[in-house]
Design an enzyme around this catalytic site. Structure first.
Site, PDB file in Angstrom:
ATOM      1  N   HIS A 115       0.853  -1.200   0.000  1.00  0.00           N
ATOM      2  CA  HIS A 115       0.000   0.000   0.000  1.00  0.00           C
ATOM      3  C   HIS A 115       0.889   1.251   0.000  1.00  0.00           C
ATOM      4  O   HIS A 115       1.745   1.415   0.871  1.00  0.00           O
ATOM      5  CB  HIS A 115      -0.892  -0.026   1.238  1.00  0.00           C
ATOM      6  CG  HIS A 115      -1.878   1.088   1.325  1.00  0.00           C
ATOM      7  ND1 HIS A 115      -3.112   1.042   0.701  1.00  0.00           N
ATOM      8  CD2 HIS A 115      -1.835   2.281   1.968  1.00  0.00           C
ATOM      9  CE1 HIS A 115      -3.786   2.151   0.960  1.00  0.00           C
ATOM     10  NE2 HIS A 115      -3.023   2.935   1.728  1.00  0.00           N
ATOM     11  N   MET A 126     -11.853   4.901   4.934  1.00  0.00           N
ATOM     12  CA  MET A 126     -10.837   5.475   5.820  1.00  0.00           C
ATOM     13  C   MET A 126     -11.326   5.347   7.250  1.00  0.00           C
ATOM     14  O   MET A 126     -12.407   5.833   7.593  1.00  0.00           O
ATOM     15  CB  MET A 126     -10.587   6.952   5.482  1.00  0.00           C
ATOM     16  CG  MET A 126      -9.749   7.190   4.235  1.00  0.00           C
ATOM     17  SD  MET A 126      -8.180   6.291   4.165  1.00  0.00           S
ATOM     18  CE  MET A 126      -7.329   6.908   5.618  1.00  0.00           C
ATOM     19  N   ASP A 140      -8.321   1.329   6.206  1.00  0.00           N
ATOM     20  CA  ASP A 140      -7.000   1.958   6.292  1.00  0.00           C
ATOM     21  C   ASP A 140      -6.997   2.966   7.436  1.00  0.00           C
ATOM     22  O   ASP A 140      -7.750   3.937   7.399  1.00  0.00           O
ATOM     23  CB  ASP A 140      -6.742   2.660   4.941  1.00  0.00           C
ATOM     24  CG  ASP A 140      -5.364   3.294   4.847  1.00  0.00           C
ATOM     25  OD1 ASP A 140      -4.541   3.065   5.749  1.00  0.00           O
ATOM     26  OD2 ASP A 140      -5.144   4.013   3.859  1.00  0.00           O
TER      27      ASP A 140
HETATM   28  C1  DX5 Z   1      -3.213   7.550   6.275  1.00  0.00           C
HETATM   29  C2  DX5 Z   1      -2.787   6.540   5.253  1.00  0.00           C
HETATM   30  C3  DX5 Z   1      -2.547   5.199   5.799  1.00  0.00           C
HETATM   31  C4  DX5 Z   1      -1.506   5.118   6.890  1.00  0.00           C
HETATM   32  C5  DX5 Z   1      -2.016   4.100   7.871  1.00  0.00           C
HETATM   33  O1  DX5 Z   1      -3.754   8.654   5.648  1.00  0.00           O
HETATM   34  O2  DX5 Z   1      -3.741   6.404   4.209  1.00  0.00           O
HETATM   35  O3  DX5 Z   1      -2.277   4.241   4.794  1.00  0.00           O
HETATM   36  O4  DX5 Z   1      -0.226   4.766   6.455  1.00  0.00           O
HETATM   37  O5  DX5 Z   1      -1.189   4.086   8.945  1.00  0.00           O
HETATM   38  P1  DX5 Z   1      -1.508   3.297  10.284  1.00  0.00           P
HETATM   39  O6  DX5 Z   1      -1.723   1.869   9.919  1.00  0.00           O
HETATM   40  O7  DX5 Z   1      -0.288   3.543  11.085  1.00  0.00           O
HETATM   41  O8  DX5 Z   1      -2.745   3.934  10.891  1.00  0.00           O
HETATM   42 ZN    ZN Z   2      -3.550   4.708   2.756  1.00  0.00          ZN
END
Ligand code: DX5
Ligand code: ZN
Length: 221
Positions: free
Chosen positions: A33, A137, A175
């Site tokens: 990702h 999200m 995510d």
């Molecule tokens: C945040 C990103 C994510 C982020 C997630 O805006 O889209 O992909 O890297 O990070 P974690 O898993 O640490 O919450």
């Molecule tokens: Zn992301």
């Protein structure tokens, strides 16, 4: 069913990306990702094409590119040329979503649409049959290491129903704030793809953490 695991490179060590990508290649990760931020759609910058091109040369897993940028239409072909397999744009960042999604698919990529925490899943009803992926999200986009928003479970369940009703084949991806505690409940609620940054790269054994996430559903009926 085992979820697909997509480690988010944002939490990796950018001084030694080679080593982290090598770890991903050898791990049970399904996708890598990659978070692209423009300092406009989200209040942060990440990395752009030179870094993406270098990653694409080393990475053997499909590149799952999450565009947190305004007006992504300008760059769709360029992301295809950079080796993106899945290209996800934000519902909130695109005016003509249907045309954007059709273009992504016509260039040979899988098309994803992401929604921010405040956007209801019902807004996706008409576009769902054209999507390969919906990214819910589970934090406000822009930064890793944030706390998971618990009301996301409701959205996942609603989206699952909507996908069924519209006959869509879209996968559900989450995510933000995904960890070893919430992973199995997320899969139980209907998630197909878990993105995790801090949980994987902040652990003492990232490859093992990927395996643990992959198997999080094992004991569920
Ligand atoms: C945040 C990103 C994510 C982020 C997630 O805006 O889209 O992909 O890297 O990070 P974690 O898993 O640490 O919450
Ligand atoms: Zn992301």
């Amino acid at each position: 069913m085992q979820p697909l695991i997509a480690p988010s490179l944002l939490a990796a060590n950018f001084g030694h990306l080679d080593a982290d990508i090598e770890m991903i290649n050898k791990s049970m990760a399904d996708w890598l990702h990659l978070d692209i931020m423009d300092g406009n759609f989200v209040p942060n910058l990440s990395f752009g094409f030179p870094v993406l091109d270098a990653i694409a040369k080393k990475c053997e897993k499909p590149l799952d590119v999450h565009l947190m940028i305004s007006d992504p239409d300008y760059y769709i072909e360029r992301f295809r040329d950079s080796g993106s397999s899945i290209l996800t744009v934000h519902y909130e960042a695109v005016d003509h979503l249907h045309s954007t999604v059709i273009r992504i698919r016509s260039l040979g990529m899988k098309a994803g649409v992401s929604i921010n925490p405040h956007t209801p899943v019902s807004h996706l009803e008409e576009i769902l049959p054209y999507l390969d992926l919906v990214l819910i999200m589970t934090v406000n986009p822009g930064f890793g290491g944030q706390e998971f928003i618990r009301s996301s479970y409701d959205k996942i369940r609603k989206l699952k129903t909507l996908i069924y009703q519209t006959g869509s084949a879209a996968l559900i991806q989450v995510d933000g704030g995904v960890d070893l505690q919430n992973a199995s409940s997320l899969v139980k609620a209907g998630v197909d793809v878990l993105v995790a940054g801090t949980t994987i790269f902040g652990s003492s054994n990232p490859a093992e953490t990927i395996t643990t996430l992959k198997n999080c559903n094992k004991n569920l009926a």
